[in-house]
Structure formats: C-alpha cells, structure tokens
Design a protein around this motif. Sequence first.
Motif, PDB file in Angstrom:
ATOM      1  N   ALA A  34       0.836  -1.202   0.000  1.00 40.61           N
ATOM      2  CA  ALA A  34       0.000   0.000   0.000  1.00 40.61           C
ATOM      3  C   ALA A  34       0.871   1.252   0.000  1.00 40.61           C
ATOM      4  O   ALA A  34       1.796   1.369   0.797  1.00 40.61           O
ATOM      5  CB  ALA A  34      -0.892   0.001   1.232  1.00 40.61           C
ATOM      6  N   VAL A  35       0.558   2.182  -0.889  1.00 40.27           N
ATOM      7  CA  VAL A  35       1.278   3.453  -0.931  1.00 40.27           C
ATOM      8  C   VAL A  35       0.465   4.472  -0.136  1.00 40.27           C
ATOM      9  O   VAL A  35      -0.660   4.800  -0.507  1.00 40.27           O
ATOM     10  CB  VAL A  35       1.500   3.913  -2.386  1.00 40.27           C
ATOM     11  CG1 VAL A  35       2.275   5.221  -2.416  1.00 40.27           C
ATOM     12  CG2 VAL A  35       2.260   2.840  -3.169  1.00 40.27           C
ATOM     13  N   VAL A  36       1.032   4.888   1.005  1.00 38.90           N
ATOM     14  CA  VAL A  36       0.303   5.794   1.899  1.00 38.90           C
ATOM     15  C   VAL A  36       1.069   7.109   2.094  1.00 38.90           C
ATOM     16  O   VAL A  36       0.955   7.760   3.131  1.00 38.90           O
ATOM     17  CB  VAL A  36      -0.028   5.114   3.251  1.00 38.90           C
ATOM     18  CG1 VAL A  36      -1.067   4.013   3.058  1.00 38.90           C
ATOM     19  CG2 VAL A  36       1.217   4.509   3.906  1.00 38.90           C
ATOM     20  N   LYS A  37       1.843   7.484   1.073  1.00 41.19           N
ATOM     21  CA  LYS A  37       2.589   8.748   1.126  1.00 41.19           C
ATOM     22  C   LYS A  37       1.600   9.921   1.120  1.00 41.19           C
ATOM     23  O   LYS A  37       0.413   9.729   0.800  1.00 41.19           O
ATOM     24  CB  LYS A  37       3.533   8.837  -0.076  1.00 41.19           C
ATOM     25  CG  LYS A  37       2.821   8.847  -1.436  1.00 41.19           C
ATOM     26  CD  LYS A  37       3.794   8.641  -2.589  1.00 41.19           C
ATOM     27  CE  LYS A  37       3.054   8.662  -3.921  1.00 41.19           C
ATOM     28  NZ  LYS A  37       3.913   8.225  -5.040  1.00 41.19           N
ATOM     29  N   ALA A  38       2.130  11.112   1.420  1.00 42.00           N
ATOM     30  CA  ALA A  38       1.302  12.326   1.437  1.00 42.00           C
ATOM     31  C   ALA A  38       0.053  12.113   2.286  1.00 42.00           C
ATOM     32  O   ALA A  38      -1.073  12.420   1.870  1.00 42.00           O
ATOM     33  CB  ALA A  38       0.942  12.775   0.017  1.00 42.00           C
ATOM     34  N   ALA A  40      -1.501   9.397   3.068  1.00 44.30           N
ATOM     35  CA  ALA A  40      -2.438   8.537   2.339  1.00 44.30           C
ATOM     36  C   ALA A  40      -3.275   9.386   1.376  1.00 44.30           C
ATOM     37  O   ALA A  40      -4.500   9.361   1.405  1.00 44.30           O
ATOM     38  CB  ALA A  40      -3.312   7.710   3.276  1.00 44.30           C
ATOM     39  N   TYR A  41      -2.580  10.128   0.536  1.00 41.34           N
ATOM     40  CA  TYR A  41      -3.198  10.980  -0.492  1.00 41.34           C
ATOM     41  C   TYR A  41      -4.220  11.937   0.130  1.00 41.34           C
ATOM     42  O   TYR A  41      -5.228  12.268  -0.473  1.00 41.34           O
ATOM     43  CB  TYR A  41      -3.844  10.127  -1.593  1.00 41.34           C
ATOM     44  CG  TYR A  41      -2.870   9.312  -2.441  1.00 41.34           C
ATOM     45  CD1 TYR A  41      -1.730   8.740  -1.897  1.00 41.34           C
ATOM     46  CD2 TYR A  41      -3.099   9.115  -3.803  1.00 41.34           C
ATOM     47  CE1 TYR A  41      -0.846   7.992  -2.673  1.00 41.34           C
ATOM     48  CE2 TYR A  41      -2.212   8.367  -4.590  1.00 41.34           C
ATOM     49  CZ  TYR A  41      -1.096   7.808  -4.002  1.00 41.34           C
ATOM     50  OH  TYR A  41      -0.218   7.068  -4.766  1.00 41.34           O
ATOM     51  N   SER A  42      -3.943  12.315   1.393  1.00 40.82           N
ATOM     52  CA  SER A  42      -4.764  13.292   2.131  1.00 40.82           C
ATOM     53  C   SER A  42      -5.838  12.699   3.013  1.00 40.82           C
ATOM     54  O   SER A  42      -6.549  13.438   3.668  1.00 40.82           O
ATOM     55  CB  SER A  42      -5.486  14.283   1.201  1.00 40.82           C
ATOM     56  OG  SER A  42      -4.820  15.495   1.182  1.00 40.82           O
ATOM     57  N   VAL A  43      -6.015  11.378   3.011  1.00 39.56           N
ATOM     58  CA  VAL A  43      -7.148  10.867   3.786  1.00 39.56           C
ATOM     59  C   VAL A  43      -6.752  10.302   5.154  1.00 39.56           C
ATOM     60  O   VAL A  43      -7.609   9.876   5.924  1.00 39.56           O
ATOM     61  CB  VAL A  43      -8.020   9.862   2.979  1.00 39.56           C
ATOM     62  CG1 VAL A  43      -8.522  10.503   1.702  1.00 39.56           C
ATOM     63  CG2 VAL A  43      -7.283   8.575   2.661  1.00 39.56           C
ATOM     64  N   GLY A  44      -5.447  10.337   5.495  1.00 43.85           N
ATOM     65  CA  GLY A  44      -5.038   9.923   6.841  1.00 43.85           C
ATOM     66  C   GLY A  44      -4.219   8.636   6.833  1.00 43.85           C
ATOM     67  O   GLY A  44      -4.785   7.539   6.855  1.00 43.85           O
ATOM     68  N   ALA A  45      -2.888   8.758   6.823  1.00 46.36           N
ATOM     69  CA  ALA A  45      -2.023   7.580   6.691  1.00 46.36           C
ATOM     70  C   ALA A  45      -2.169   6.621   7.872  1.00 46.36           C
ATOM     71  O   ALA A  45      -2.205   5.402   7.682  1.00 46.36           O
ATOM     72  CB  ALA A  45      -0.565   8.017   6.553  1.00 46.36           C
ATOM     73  N   GLY A  46      -2.261   7.150   9.096  1.00 43.38           N
ATOM     74  CA  GLY A  46      -2.342   6.274  10.263  1.00 43.38           C
ATOM     75  C   GLY A  46      -3.586   5.400  10.214  1.00 43.38           C
ATOM     76  O   GLY A  46      -3.513   4.179  10.379  1.00 43.38           O
ATOM     77  N   GLU A  47      -4.715   6.009   9.965  1.00 41.67           N
ATOM     78  CA  GLU A  47      -5.988   5.281   9.942  1.00 41.67           C
ATOM     79  C   GLU A  47      -6.028   4.273   8.791  1.00 41.67           C
ATOM     80  O   GLU A  47      -6.462   3.136   8.948  1.00 41.67           O
ATOM     81  CB  GLU A  47      -7.165   6.255   9.791  1.00 41.67           C
ATOM     82  CG  GLU A  47      -7.445   7.096  11.024  1.00 41.67           C
ATOM     83  CD  GLU A  47      -6.523   8.317  11.156  1.00 41.67           C
ATOM     84  OE1 GLU A  47      -5.615   8.508  10.309  1.00 41.67           O
ATOM     85  OE2 GLU A  47      -6.711   9.080  12.131  1.00 41.67           O
ATOM     86  N   VAL A  48      -5.567   4.733   7.609  1.00 41.64           N
ATOM     87  CA  VAL A  48      -5.614   3.864   6.424  1.00 41.64           C
ATOM     88  C   VAL A  48      -4.687   2.668   6.618  1.00 41.64           C
ATOM     89  O   VAL A  48      -5.065   1.510   6.378  1.00 41.64           O
ATOM     90  CB  VAL A  48      -5.219   4.654   5.152  1.00 41.64           C
ATOM     91  CG1 VAL A  48      -4.983   3.722   3.964  1.00 41.64           C
ATOM     92  CG2 VAL A  48      -6.294   5.688   4.815  1.00 41.64           C
ATOM     93  N   ALA A  49      -3.463   2.935   7.103  1.00 43.73           N
ATOM     94  CA  ALA A  49      -2.498   1.846   7.246  1.00 43.73           C
ATOM     95  C   ALA A  49      -2.974   0.838   8.301  1.00 43.73           C
ATOM     96  O   ALA A  49      -2.850  -0.374   8.111  1.00 43.73           O
ATOM     97  CB  ALA A  49      -1.125   2.396   7.606  1.00 43.73           C
ATOM     98  N   ALA A  50      -3.543   1.331   9.402  1.00 42.67           N
ATOM     99  CA  ALA A  50      -4.025   0.413  10.435  1.00 42.67           C
ATOM    100  C   ALA A  50      -5.153  -0.463   9.884  1.00 42.67           C
ATOM    101  O   ALA A  50      -5.205  -1.669  10.147  1.00 42.67           O
ATOM    102  CB  ALA A  50      -4.495   1.195  11.660  1.00 42.67           C
ATOM    103  N   ALA A  51      -6.040   0.132   9.095  1.00 44.55           N
ATOM    104  CA  ALA A  51      -7.144  -0.653   8.522  1.00 44.55           C
ATOM    105  C   ALA A  51      -6.597  -1.697   7.545  1.00 44.55           C
ATOM    106  O   ALA A  51      -7.047  -2.848   7.526  1.00 44.55           O
ATOM    107  CB  ALA A  51      -8.136   0.272   7.812  1.00 44.55           C
ATOM    108  N   LEU A  52      -5.610  -1.291   6.734  1.00 44.68           N
ATOM    109  CA  LEU A  52      -5.055  -2.243   5.761  1.00 44.68           C
ATOM    110  C   LEU A  52      -4.252  -3.338   6.457  1.00 44.68           C
ATOM    111  O   LEU A  52      -4.245  -4.485   6.011  1.00 44.68           O
ATOM    112  CB  LEU A  52      -4.196  -1.504   4.727  1.00 44.68           C
ATOM    113  CG  LEU A  52      -4.994  -0.610   3.773  1.00 44.68           C
ATOM    114  CD1 LEU A  52      -4.053   0.179   2.874  1.00 44.68           C
ATOM    115  CD2 LEU A  52      -5.969  -1.439   2.938  1.00 44.68           C
TER     116      LEU A  52
END
Length: 370
Positions: A34-38, A40-52
């Motif tokens: 998963a690419v979560v730079k920036a 997560a394209y503005s939607v929240g890297a911490g939340e997105v990465a934890a969900a993934l």
Amino acid sequence: MISSTGVLTIDLSAIQSNWLQVAAMLNGRAECAAVVKADAYSVGAGEVAAALYASGCRSFYLATLHEAKQLRQVLPQDTILYVLGGVREGTEAALVELNLIPVLYSLPTINRWLDFCQSREQAFPCAIKLDTGMARLGLTEGEFVKLLAIAPDSPLLNPVLFMSHLACADEAAHPLNDDQLKRFSSAVTKIKTIFPKIKTSLANSSGTFLGEAYHFDMVRIGAALYGINPQPGSINPLQNVIDLKLPVLQIRETEQPSSVGYGATASVKAGTRLAVVAGGYADGINRSLGSAPEGRAAGVEVRAVGRLSMDSCIFDITSVEGDPAYIDVINHELTLDYLMSVNKTLGYEVLTSLGRRYQRRYISSGTNNE
Ligand SMILES: *Cc1c(COP(=O)(O)O)cnc(C)c1O
C-alpha cells in the motif's frame, strides 16, 4: 452537530475492500503493498495503514523519513516500510533505528548507504530503483552497469527489493508500457545473477491492471486504494472512498441584480438564492473541480458562482427547496472519477489538495468511529 468546517468522511471498509480486490487479482503470486505517502493521499495515513494491516497488508510505501517515522509509531513491527525519498545525508541512523528501508535511486545514494553500512559493519537492507523511461528518480542505465560491476565486491550491499516505476500505465495502449516492461525484465535477469533472492516490483495501481506480466513479486498501489479508476475510460471496478460536505454558513436572496465574489466576475438576477459555504481553494476547492464546481444540495444539482475564495465559495441554490445545511461536493455521484472525466483533471490532484482543515470522520461498514 453542524460542523463549522467541511466534513470529510473516509470509508475505511471501502479502502480495505479496494485493497482486497487488487490483492485477489494477484492470485497469491505477488504481494500487494500500500502506498500511503502524502498522508495517504490526504485521507489519513495512520488510519488507512491500520485498517489495511487488519486486512493483511504488511508492506507500505512513504515518501519521506518524516512520514515513515509517524507511521512506524502506529504500525506493528511485522511491517516493512519503504521510504521512496531514499537516504539523505544525515538520515542514515534514523532510518536504521526505525527499521525503515530506503529506496536508493542513484549511485551517490547507494554509496552513501554503503558508507554507513561500512561504518557500522552491518549490511542494512535497502531497495534499489531503476529508471526505465520516466527520467524521474532511479538509476540510469549507465549507473546500473556500474552497480552490477561493484556489487560482487560489496559484501555489505544488501538490496532486498529491485524496482522501477511506469510512466503511462493509465494508458493501457501506450507503447512505453511494454518498453519499460522489457527494460525492467532484462535488468531483473542481470541483478538476479548477483542477488538471486532479491524481490522485484514494477507496477503502481494502473500498472497492476495491465496484466500479470507487470506484477513481478510486488505491486505498489496508491490511487486504487482511494477509489481512483486505474483504467480511465473504462468502468471503475473500485469503490468510492470519500465523501465531502461543506457547511452552509449563510443563505442570502439577492434583492437586485448583483455581482458575486472577488473581481465581480459573475452576476446574478434579483431573487437568486446564494449559499455561502465554508471551504475554498485553501481546502482544495479549486479549479481542478472545474470553473464552476458542481455540488448537490439536498440531492439537487447546484453550481458554484463567481471566483472561489480561500476559505469559502458561493453556490447558486435557487433551484433548491428549503435551506440546506450542507452542500456535497464529493460523494457516490460526484466521485473522483466523475470529477476527473468532466473537468479533465487528475483524481490524484483533487484528493491530495484536500488539505487539513476538514473534520475527518472515519467510517467502517456503515459504523461511525469519530
Ligand atoms: C506514488 C507511487 C506509487 C503509487 O502510484 P499509484 O498510481 O497511486 O498507484 C507507486 N510507486 C511509486 C514509486 C510511487 O512514487
């Protein structure tokens, strides 16, 4: 409660479902990173990465050391974090301490990493990126030849991943795709004679959809996670992930013909109902949404009038009955894909311009975790 700023709702279960869908296309033969730079394209890297992570994703890509540092604090240690920005002078020790893998994209960055490995007498892992036709970050062909020459005598060089990046993957018929595939495949054969176990990766989201030949050992998907169509022009197989509502701060009915906004570039008739909403170009409500951004007020199509301001913009809601509390600017109808096709802009740009002022709401399978 009515928010005083826009409300950006991010559906984490839709992001998980997009990841699972792409991962399933790989038939267990390649890994889906998963690419979560920036952020997560503005939607929240911490939340997105934890969900993934919960869905099974273990490899993540960030642009900078700073981004990776923040994510390291959120993710369990059994994750691999790659830093696309590589190793800048003075960041070597921090990368190693945080267990991050720098993507080395030139001979000087490879030498910098090797120097550090030598100073610690340890072969710290790294990734190596080759340029196969984009002229952005990546070793040139000449540098690659030199690398192949020095690698056998560099016992502390420990590349765990060899990668490249496609320039035109969103245009399936573009000849550069095949060209880059051939160059990369040939380089893979060469580097594997020295590092037989090195993993390989070429495709971003769109590249993954070009077919199995592009998958190698790992694909690196960003856009697809966030619902951007990997194959513009075809039906989007992915789920819409975000919803953006801007609160109406004021509703006014013009008593006489009037100009609207800075520069008086637009005028309206008497009896026009205008809604001034919170959200302007500092929040990504900019020309990438069109010259007169489209919205929905209580489900009715409305348009912005006049110039967009920094913190607000004005919608003509004459056709709407009652006083709407919000105007939707991105939703299941006004998807990034739709905005992209209508305005000839990049869904990537719309997304990453959204900025930090919104109240972010994360939902999962219809539940609300504010
Ligand atoms: C940003 C990036 C990606 C992700 O690309 P998408 O088109 O968003 O899937 C993959 N690889 C590299 C090197 C990148 O910089």
